[in-house]
Design an enzyme around this catalytic site. Structure first.
Site, PDB file in Angstrom:
ATOM      1  CG  ASP A 169       2.635  -4.578  -1.954  1.00  0.00           C
ATOM      2  OD1 ASP A 169       3.745  -4.023  -2.063  1.00  0.00           O
ATOM      3  OD2 ASP A 169       2.314  -5.268  -0.974  1.00  0.00           O
ATOM      4  CG  ASP A 187       6.315  -4.963   4.369  1.00  0.00           C
ATOM      5  OD1 ASP A 187       5.372  -4.181   4.141  1.00  0.00           O
ATOM      6  OD2 ASP A 187       6.714  -5.805   3.543  1.00  0.00           O
TER       7      ASP A 187
END
EC number: 3.2.1.22
Length: 722
Positions: free
Chosen positions: A466, A535
């Site tokens: 990430d 997301d």
């Protein structure tokens, strides 16, 4: 015709051929070709390089002589041109101009079906060399271009601009499609005409560079872009950092497209004999609309660019939305049982498993301290990898190694490793800062995050990497008086780390994540097998997000998870949306009904059977969600024996007229059985023609009634040749 006349005619032909050859040798014509496209350069009387043509392949060599000279190929700053240059150099004596003249060109075969042309140019007053590289992928009709800049002046020269590519077009109208948005709202498709002046798409965010706009575009020529017809140029930059696309229409209505690193705050001091290599710019030119351009990119990416592009992808269950930061070993092992029950390949442990002085109980602390939190995981990651192995599944783990929380041991010990401004209050994005990857010690540390985990726990089968923050507080302690190198050297440092990971662990798959789609470029995907587009897992929003990213990226590179977002939609609808990409789940079975569980297990089985078609096949976007209450996409196997069609009713209107959807990409002469799959337990298909046999010709010219007037309804139809 007597012999004398024949001899004179033969002499004249020979004379003309020799004259043409001498002229060509004096002013070379350089042809860069794929199966369908030509990019042609020629050298002018003044010794400069010009782009004469870009378009459909010209198959008659004699026609090339009739092409106009065109526009200067790689425009320089400081001379007589009045528009945006591709290169701007300031020399040792302060002269800010460059004039490039053709020196030579070479041509070689990189591999079967892949050819490279390198055009060398030099300044006629200063010892500066610019090499333009063009790599043509014949079958895929895609061209990769990059630039190498070097010099032999006594001291460093200053590079102010350094484009990877400059393309010239001369058409009546231009329509640009960009892909912009924000966190949880990525890759929205927006088309606009280009008129006189400049339109720039760029980013200045550094690490999480693509948060607001994606590094790719579509350019339709003469008319607005269409899916299956018209001329469209599609381009993207392979650079995991600040990028820039400049589209400039001049006073003659000619368009220049300049692509490369964003030169903002990035003046580069280039040492003598050092080579500045720009990132790769990739483009395809389609004569059959956006759909064919996408398939060109998909084929090229799987074969040449994406890590393990010719291999399959693992389905998974992620713990994030089931637990967030609140978990222990028992909870995680129980979720592994859910993974087994679903039939997926892997369990993925997300954020929250690390740090002890400042335990990772939320996103405000612990980032940078990559040891297991003792009270959450007293037996360490090894206990979890062993538990997964016993259950017959793989184990993956989340990391964010480029980042640090100020509330961490790493920050306390090595603040000099953090990008931050002196004499300023620190600004935090998501409570974190970015580590300075221009520093080799930091590169060693970031590589060590992966290497230490893999050394201690070699059964880790997957990393979710990430990157949640852009670069803020922009200053490098390490670079000292070369602060304008930071944006570039950060990305180069990242590539050094990823190259080391790839070299030591060549078979390790990794997901490229950046708060969602904040990183989505083909250079990064040479190190990652897939990326996380957003997301936002609301299935309706995902239909739009996946539609946008599909313009350039194949299904196997895009992760899509079934979650609880938008509970107004059924588990079936959410799963059908996710099955159009690389399927995963982020949900607890305890939250599902028995029928939902049964459906998901069956869907995983169907997906595993359909993987070769979805992940390797040709994608056809049948009906766009933009301006419609419905959308449909299909995938067709390369042999045209199998296909799968996904159809979604989003918010149809009452009594809306529903029209048949014509399929694409099938063999007109083959006979296909059509069957709806992925039905809920006990449900029967209402698809007209379900289970029946149709010719490919019928399916592509008459079509199927895929849509309904039901809210949030979905269908998956398998099409198999008999």
């Amino acid at each position: 015709m007597n012999n004398t006349m024949k001899e004179r005619l033969l002499f004249l032909i020979c004379f003309l051929c020799i004259s043409f050859m001498l002229k060509a040798a004096d002013k070379p014509v350089i042809k860069i070709s794929t199966e369908n496209v030509d990019l042609i350069y020629r050298v002018g009387d003044n010794g400069r390089l010009y782009q004469s043509y870009l378009g459909k392949r010209l198959n008659h060599a004699t026609d090339i002589a009739h092409l106009p000279q065109g526009s200067e190929a790689y425009l320089t700053h400081g001379m007589e041109d009045y528009f945006e240059p591709a290169i701007h150099i300031v020399h040792n004596d302060g002269n800010p101009s460059t004039l490039l003249k053709y020196v030579s060109h070479t041509r070689n075969q990189v591999s079967p079906g892949v050819d490279e042309v390198v055009i060398t140019m030099q300044d006629d007053k200063y010892p500066v060399t610019v090499k333009l590289h063009y790599v043509a992928y014949q079958k895929e009709n895609l061209i990769k271009t990059f630039t190498e800049i070097s010099h032999r002046e006594k001291k460093p020269v200053q590079l102010h601009k350094y484009a990877s590519s400059m393309l010239h077009l001369n058409r009546a109208n231009y329509f640009l499609t960009e892909f912009s948005g924000d966190w949880a709202s990525e890759a929205h498709v927006k088309e606009q005409p280009l008129e006189f002046g400049k339109k720039t798409i760029d980013t200045k965010l550094g690490a999480r560079a693509n948060m607001f706009c994606s590094p790719f575009f579509q350019l339709a020529l003469d008319g607005k872009s269409e899916e299956n017809q018209g001329e469209v140029l599609v381009g993207t930059l392979g650079w995991t950092g600040n990028f820039s696309f400049v589209f400039e229409v001049d006073n003659k209505n000619e368009l220049r497209v300049i692509s490369g690193i964003n030169p903002y705050a990035s003046e580069y001091s280039l040492k003598p004999n050092e080579i500045f290599r720009t990132p790769d710019f990739y483009f395809t030119y389609s004569f059959k609309g956006k759909g064919q351009a996408s398939r060109n990119f998909h084929d090229w990416a799987r074969k040449y660019q994406v890590k393990d592009g010719n291999q399959t992808r693992m389905t998974l269950l992620n713990n994030w939305e089931a637990t967030y930061f609140d978990f222990d070993e028992a909870k995680l092992v129980k979720l592994m049982d859910d993974a087994v029950e679903l039939g997926v390949d892997m369990f993925l442990l997300d954020d929250g498993w690390f740090a002890n002085k400042y335990p990772r109980s939320g996103d405000h602390q612990g980032l940078g301290d990559w040891d297991e939190t003792a009270d959450k995981l007293p037996h360490g990651i090894g206990y979890l990898t062993e538990a997964a192995k016993k259950k017959g599944i793989k184990f993956g783990i989340w990391i964010e190694p480029e980042m640090v929380n100020p509330k961490s041991e790493l920050y306390e010990k090595h603040k000099d490793w953090v990008i931050h401004l002196p004499n300023r209050d620190e600004y935090y994005f998501r409570n974190q800062l970015v580590l300075d990857l221009s520093n080799p010690k930091v590169q060693d540390y970031v590589f060590g995050v992966v290497d230490n985990l893999m050394t201690k726990y070699p059964d880790i089968a997957f990393f979710k990497w990430d990157c949640n923050s852009p670069i803020t507080n922009i200053y490098s302690v390490y670079l000292k008086d070369k602060q304008s190198h930071l944006y570039i050297d950060y990305v180069r440092g990242l590539y050094n780390v990823l190259e080391r990971v790839k070299a030591k662990y060549p078979d390790l798959p990794m997901m490229l994540c950046s708060g969602g789609g904040g990183r989505s470029d083909y250079e990064a995907l040479s190190y990652f097998t897939e990326f996380w587009p957003s997301d936002n897992t609301d299935p309706i929003e995902r239909l739009f997000i996946q539609w946008g990213f599909s313009q350039v990226f194949p299904a196997k590179t895009m992760c899509a998870h079934v979650t609880t977002w938008n509970k107004n939609s059924s588990v079936k609808f959410r799963t059908d949306v996710a099955m159009m990409c690389k399927l995963g789940f982020d949900i607890k079975l305890a939250d599902m009904s028995k029928d939902d569980e049964t459906y998901c297990r069956t869907a995983v089985q169907n997906y595993n059977r359909l993987k070769p078609v979805v992940l390797e096949g040709d994608m056809y976007r049948l009906v766009s969600p933009y301006g419609s209450n419905h959308t449909s996409t299909m995938y067709v196997g390369k042999d045209k024996d199998k296909a799968v069609v996904f159809a979604f009713d989003i918010h149809p209107r009452y009594a809306e007229k529903i029209l048949p959807v014509r399929l694409q990409g099938l063999d007109a002469d083959k006979m296909y059985r059509v069957k709806e799959i992925n039905l809920m337990p006990g449900a029967n298909s209402s698809l007209s023609g379900n289970g029946e046999v149709f010719s490919g010709e019928f399916l592509m010219n008459v079509g199927l009634n895929l849509f309904t007037t039901q809210q949030l309804n979905s269908r998956v139809i398998e099409v198999v040749a008999e």
